[in-house]
Write a protein that holds these residues in place. Structure first.
Motif, mmCIF file in Angstrom:
data_model
loop_
_atom_site.group_PDB
_atom_site.id
_atom_site.type_symbol
_atom_site.label_atom_id
_atom_site.label_comp_id
_atom_site.label_asym_id
_atom_site.label_seq_id
_atom_site.Cartn_x
_atom_site.Cartn_y
_atom_site.Cartn_z
ATOM 1 N N ALA A 1 2.648 9.565 15.432
ATOM 2 C CA ALA A 1 4.236 10.329 15.384
ATOM 3 C C ALA A 1 4.635 9.526 14.194
ATOM 4 N N ALA A 2 4.350 8.547 13.655
ATOM 5 C CA ALA A 2 4.790 7.878 12.821
ATOM 6 C C ALA A 2 4.626 8.646 11.555
ATOM 7 N N GLY A 3 3.905 9.713 11.466
ATOM 8 C CA GLY A 3 3.344 10.450 9.780
ATOM 9 C C GLY A 3 4.147 11.454 9.704
ATOM 10 N N ASN A 4 5.539 11.612 10.818
ATOM 11 C CA ASN A 4 6.253 12.070 10.963
ATOM 12 C C ASN A 4 7.252 12.609 9.728
ATOM 13 N N MET A 5 7.621 11.166 9.239
ATOM 14 C CA MET A 5 8.374 10.553 7.589
ATOM 15 C C MET A 5 8.222 8.682 7.548
ATOM 16 N N PRO A 6 9.109 9.196 5.886
ATOM 17 C CA PRO A 6 8.629 8.420 5.319
ATOM 18 C C PRO A 6 9.345 6.610 6.372
ATOM 19 N N ILE A 7 8.211 6.121 6.170
ATOM 20 C CA ILE A 7 8.838 3.810 7.061
ATOM 21 C C ILE A 7 8.263 3.251 6.056
ATOM 22 N N PRO A 8 9.200 2.835 5.331
ATOM 23 C CA PRO A 8 9.350 1.696 4.340
ATOM 24 C C PRO A 8 8.596 0.277 5.735
ATOM 25 N N ASN A 9 7.775 -0.539 4.473
ATOM 26 C CA ASN A 9 6.857 -1.562 5.466
ATOM 27 C C ASN A 9 5.760 -1.347 5.838
ATOM 28 N N ASN A 10 5.779 -0.055 6.092
ATOM 29 C CA ASN A 10 4.426 0.257 6.937
ATOM 30 C C ASN A 10 3.872 1.409 5.358
ATOM 31 N N ALA A 11 4.137 1.713 4.763
ATOM 32 C CA ALA A 11 3.358 2.985 4.036
ATOM 33 C C ALA A 11 2.523 2.521 3.934
#
Length: 268
Positions: free
Chosen positions: A145-155
């Protein structure tokens, strides 16, 4: 188009089989009578799992110890399965990192990319080279689900998982005419059914138990989705909520919010 049944000469290939989702899927498939090729780095853990499943379910379990972040190990695995009939493939192996990209351990980031993306890409092609000519097979790639959006500090992690998500869903449509099932597993937080108090994180303590997805329920939901040839499965209430939020909430304020949380995880 039918989901492959277990046979005496065919195998289900599972990467990341030594723990978590991969191990749970191995147990589910063995209980259904499928022979297994178990892949992970820790050979001793895989051997113990293979012995347990073979004795309990009477299936043949092959162990292939490999570090799939290394090109040579992926090549060796592909050569090995070239001599096997792989009817099911589950690419579950993956790692993550937290913290600013420019401060990250570069070797770890490259290994993460190679494991999460390149290995999935190469193994997918290798198993489809078997499945498509046969007109039968089932592939599941574990995105997030993290692949749905940009997440800083998890690039780096979201870079790889966004790729796995869209790659697998694209293949789902391409492979339908060929008779091959293709499903994306895009989980949010998943954990063991019981987490000892001394091992619980802040998230474990804050989120009620009934919202968590266990490895076992995730595996059960995933195989049910694969059998129906669902394009995407998001198991569990918390994962489903995260999937909706990350898909439809404006990124301008959600991404920095999550990024601050991930920054703290990196510091920890």
């Amino acid at each position: 188009m039918t989901f492959p049944s277990p046979t005496a000469t065919s195998y289900a290939l599972i990467t990341g089989a030594s723990q978590g989702i991969g191990e749970a899927l191995a147990r589910e498939l063995a209980s259904a009578g499928y022979n297994l090729i178990l892949v992970a780095r820790r050979e001793d853990v895989l051997m113990a799992l293979a012995d347990s499943l073979s004795q309990r379910h009477g299936v043949n379990c092959e162990v292939f110890a490999a570090d799939l972040s290394l090109e040579r190990d992926v090549t060796a695995l592909i050569e090995h399965i070239g001599n096997r009939t792989v009817s099911i493939c589950i690419n579950s192996a993956g790692i993550a990192s937290f913290g600013p990209f420019m401060k990250a351990d570069w070797d770890y980031e490259v290994g993460q990319y190679n494991l999460n993306a390149t290995a999935v890409f190469r193994i997918t092609k290798a198993v489809l080279d078997q499945m498509v000519p046969r007109g039968q097979g089932a592939l599941c790639n574990v995105g997030s689900a993290a692949g749905n959006m940009p997440i800083p500090n998890n690039a780096t992690y979201v870079f790889t998982k966004a790729g796995v998500n869209t790659f697998t869903e694209s293949l789902h449509f391409e492979l339908k005419p060929a008779g091959v099932h293709c499903t994306l597993l895009a989980p949010g937080p998943v954990r063991a059914s019981v987490v000892p108090e001394e091992e619980q994180t802040i998230v474990d303590k804050v989120v009620p138990d009934f919202l968590w997805t266990t490895y076992e329920s995730c595996a059960s939901d995933t195989l049910a989705a694969m059998r129906r040839n669902k394009r995407r499965v998001v198991p569990g209430p918390l994962s489903k909520a995260m999937d909706v939020v990350s898909t439809y909430t404006p990124r301008g304020w959600l991404s920095p919010l999550i990024g601050r949380f991930y920054s703290q995880m990196g510091e920890g």
